[in-house]
Design a protein around this motif. Structure first.
Motif, PDB file in Angstrom:
ATOM      1  N   GLU A 199       0.843  -1.202   0.000  1.00 40.32           N
ATOM      2  CA  GLU A 199       0.000   0.000   0.000  1.00 40.32           C
ATOM      3  C   GLU A 199       0.877   1.250   0.000  1.00 40.32           C
ATOM      4  O   GLU A 199       0.610   2.208  -0.733  1.00 40.32           O
ATOM      5  CB  GLU A 199      -0.925   0.000   1.215  1.00 40.32           C
ATOM      6  CG  GLU A 199      -1.855   1.195   1.241  1.00 40.32           C
ATOM      7  CD  GLU A 199      -2.822   1.169   2.406  1.00 40.32           C
ATOM      8  OE1 GLU A 199      -3.455   2.214   2.632  1.00 40.32           O
ATOM      9  OE2 GLU A 199      -2.951   0.141   3.089  1.00 40.32           O
ATOM     10  N   VAL A 217      -2.010   2.438  -3.249  1.00 41.49           N
ATOM     11  CA  VAL A 217      -3.403   1.985  -3.343  1.00 41.49           C
ATOM     12  C   VAL A 217      -3.658   0.883  -2.326  1.00 41.49           C
ATOM     13  O   VAL A 217      -2.747   0.145  -1.957  1.00 41.49           O
ATOM     14  CB  VAL A 217      -3.776   1.464  -4.755  1.00 41.49           C
ATOM     15  CG1 VAL A 217      -3.719   2.562  -5.789  1.00 41.49           C
ATOM     16  CG2 VAL A 217      -2.920   0.296  -5.154  1.00 41.49           C
ATOM     17  N   ASP A 218      -4.903   0.805  -1.884  1.00 39.35           N
ATOM     18  CA  ASP A 218      -5.339  -0.270  -0.990  1.00 39.35           C
ATOM     19  C   ASP A 218      -6.446  -1.033  -1.701  1.00 39.35           C
ATOM     20  O   ASP A 218      -7.595  -0.598  -1.704  1.00 39.35           O
ATOM     21  CB  ASP A 218      -5.846   0.304   0.327  1.00 39.35           C
ATOM     22  CG  ASP A 218      -6.359  -0.763   1.271  1.00 39.35           C
ATOM     23  OD1 ASP A 218      -6.257  -1.971   0.941  1.00 39.35           O
ATOM     24  OD2 ASP A 218      -6.864  -0.406   2.348  1.00 39.35           O
ATOM     25  N   PRO A 219      -6.114  -2.164  -2.326  1.00 41.99           N
ATOM     26  CA  PRO A 219      -7.127  -2.896  -3.084  1.00 41.99           C
ATOM     27  C   PRO A 219      -8.185  -3.543  -2.201  1.00 41.99           C
ATOM     28  O   PRO A 219      -9.209  -4.002  -2.697  1.00 41.99           O
ATOM     29  CB  PRO A 219      -6.319  -3.958  -3.830  1.00 41.99           C
ATOM     30  CG  PRO A 219      -5.099  -4.144  -3.014  1.00 41.99           C
ATOM     31  CD  PRO A 219      -4.816  -2.808  -2.378  1.00 41.99           C
ATOM     32  N   VAL A 260     -12.812  -7.306  -2.855  1.00 42.91           N
ATOM     33  CA  VAL A 260     -11.653  -8.182  -2.717  1.00 42.91           C
ATOM     34  C   VAL A 260     -11.358  -8.373  -1.236  1.00 42.91           C
ATOM     35  O   VAL A 260     -11.302  -7.413  -0.480  1.00 42.91           O
ATOM     36  CB  VAL A 260     -10.411  -7.568  -3.405  1.00 42.91           C
ATOM     37  CG1 VAL A 260      -9.208  -8.472  -3.235  1.00 42.91           C
ATOM     38  CG2 VAL A 260     -10.676  -7.302  -4.868  1.00 42.91           C
ATOM     39  N   VAL A 284      -4.624  -8.319  -8.089  1.00 40.90           N
ATOM     40  CA  VAL A 284      -5.379  -7.430  -7.206  1.00 40.90           C
ATOM     41  C   VAL A 284      -4.820  -6.010  -7.266  1.00 40.90           C
ATOM     42  O   VAL A 284      -5.569  -5.035  -7.343  1.00 40.90           O
ATOM     43  CB  VAL A 284      -5.365  -7.982  -5.764  1.00 40.90           C
ATOM     44  CG1 VAL A 284      -5.803  -6.942  -4.765  1.00 40.90           C
ATOM     45  CG2 VAL A 284      -6.255  -9.191  -5.671  1.00 40.90           C
ATOM     46  N   TYR A 285      -3.501  -5.895  -7.252  1.00 38.33           N
ATOM     47  CA  TYR A 285      -2.894  -4.564  -7.320  1.00 38.33           C
ATOM     48  C   TYR A 285      -3.020  -3.957  -8.708  1.00 38.33           C
ATOM     49  O   TYR A 285      -3.216  -2.748  -8.835  1.00 38.33           O
ATOM     50  CB  TYR A 285      -1.444  -4.587  -6.826  1.00 38.33           C
ATOM     51  CG  TYR A 285      -1.430  -4.549  -5.316  1.00 38.33           C
ATOM     52  CD1 TYR A 285      -1.528  -3.346  -4.650  1.00 38.33           C
ATOM     53  CD2 TYR A 285      -1.392  -5.722  -4.577  1.00 38.33           C
ATOM     54  CE1 TYR A 285      -1.582  -3.304  -3.268  1.00 38.33           C
ATOM     55  CE2 TYR A 285      -1.438  -5.685  -3.188  1.00 38.33           C
ATOM     56  CZ  TYR A 285      -1.543  -4.476  -2.544  1.00 38.33           C
ATOM     57  OH  TYR A 285      -1.604  -4.427  -1.182  1.00 38.33           O
ATOM     58  N   GLU A 286      -2.950  -4.767  -9.738  1.00 34.13           N
ATOM     59  CA  GLU A 286      -3.158  -4.265 -11.095  1.00 34.13           C
ATOM     60  C   GLU A 286      -4.557  -3.661 -11.229  1.00 34.13           C
ATOM     61  O   GLU A 286      -4.729  -2.556 -11.746  1.00 34.13           O
ATOM     62  CB  GLU A 286      -2.993  -5.397 -12.106  1.00 34.13           C
ATOM     63  CG  GLU A 286      -3.311  -4.998 -13.523  1.00 34.13           C
ATOM     64  CD  GLU A 286      -3.208  -6.158 -14.498  1.00 34.13           C
ATOM     65  OE1 GLU A 286      -3.347  -5.905 -15.692  1.00 34.13           O
ATOM     66  OE2 GLU A 286      -3.008  -7.307 -14.076  1.00 34.13           O
ATOM     67  N   ASN A 287      -5.553  -4.359 -10.734  1.00 33.86           N
ATOM     68  CA  ASN A 287      -6.933  -3.864 -10.800  1.00 33.86           C
ATOM     69  C   ASN A 287      -7.114  -2.595  -9.982  1.00 33.86           C
ATOM     70  O   ASN A 287      -7.782  -1.654 -10.418  1.00 33.86           O
ATOM     71  CB  ASN A 287      -7.917  -4.947 -10.341  1.00 33.86           C
ATOM     72  CG  ASN A 287      -7.986  -6.118 -11.283  1.00 33.86           C
ATOM     73  OD1 ASN A 287      -7.598  -6.029 -12.452  1.00 33.86           O
ATOM     74  ND2 ASN A 287      -8.455  -7.253 -10.792  1.00 33.86           N
ATOM     75  N   ALA A 288      -6.511  -2.545  -8.804  1.00 32.00           N
ATOM     76  CA  ALA A 288      -6.620  -1.352  -7.956  1.00 32.00           C
ATOM     77  C   ALA A 288      -5.948  -0.149  -8.617  1.00 32.00           C
ATOM     78  O   ALA A 288      -6.488   0.958  -8.582  1.00 32.00           O
ATOM     79  CB  ALA A 288      -6.006  -1.628  -6.600  1.00 32.00           C
ATOM     80  N   ARG A 296      -8.071   1.296 -11.402  1.00 34.13           N
ATOM     81  CA  ARG A 296      -9.217   2.088 -10.935  1.00 34.13           C
ATOM     82  C   ARG A 296      -8.836   3.517 -10.587  1.00 34.13           C
ATOM     83  O   ARG A 296      -9.654   4.415 -10.699  1.00 34.13           O
ATOM     84  CB  ARG A 296      -9.865   1.426  -9.715  1.00 34.13           C
ATOM     85  CG  ARG A 296     -10.716   0.227 -10.057  1.00 34.13           C
ATOM     86  CD  ARG A 296     -11.603  -0.196  -8.882  1.00 34.13           C
ATOM     87  NE  ARG A 296     -10.862  -0.533  -7.680  1.00 34.13           N
ATOM     88  CZ  ARG A 296     -10.438  -1.749  -7.359  1.00 34.13           C
ATOM     89  NH1 ARG A 296     -10.665  -2.761  -8.162  1.00 34.13           N
ATOM     90  NH2 ARG A 296      -9.793  -1.962  -6.229  1.00 34.13           N
TER      91      ARG A 296
END
Length: 88
Positions: free
Chosen positions: A52, A57-59, A65, A79-83, A86
C-alpha cells in the motif's frame, strides 16, 4: 500488469521475506504465498502494508476483494493491477 508494478510486488515480497527471516524459493506466479513461500498471517499483513505504501493503493478498501482471496503471487499481482487501474 505493468512491468513496474509487478516488479514492485516481487521486490516487496522479497523485502518482507528477508525482514521476517523467510527463505524464499524462486518466485513463480503460481507459488502460494502462505503454503509454499512460508508467509505467516503477520508477514502477509506486513506485505500488504508495504505494498500500500509502495504503490499508493489499498485494493482491500472495497469489499470486492478480501485478503483471504489472495493465495498466489499471481493473485497478489492481479489485485494490485486492478486497484491501480481504478485510480488511473
Amino acid at each position: 500488469m505493468s512491468n513496474d508494478s509487478k516488479e514492485t510486488v516481487l521486490r516487496t515480497l522479497r523485502t518482507v521475506a528477508e525482514q521476517r527471516g523467510i527463505a524464499l524459493p524462486a518466485l513463480r506466479e503460481d507459488a502460494e504465498i502462505v503454503d509454499e513461500l512460508g508467509f505467516t498471517s503477520l508477514a502477509v499483513a506486513a506485505l500488504i502494508a508495504n505494498l500500500e505504501e509502495e504503490l499508493g493503493v489499498d485494493p482491500f478498501q472495497d469489499e470486492d476483494v478480501m485478503i483471504t482471496d489472495i493465495r498466489t503471487v499471481a493473485d497478489l499481482c492481479r489485485v494490485y493491477e486492478n486497484a491501480l487501474a481504478r485510480v488511473r
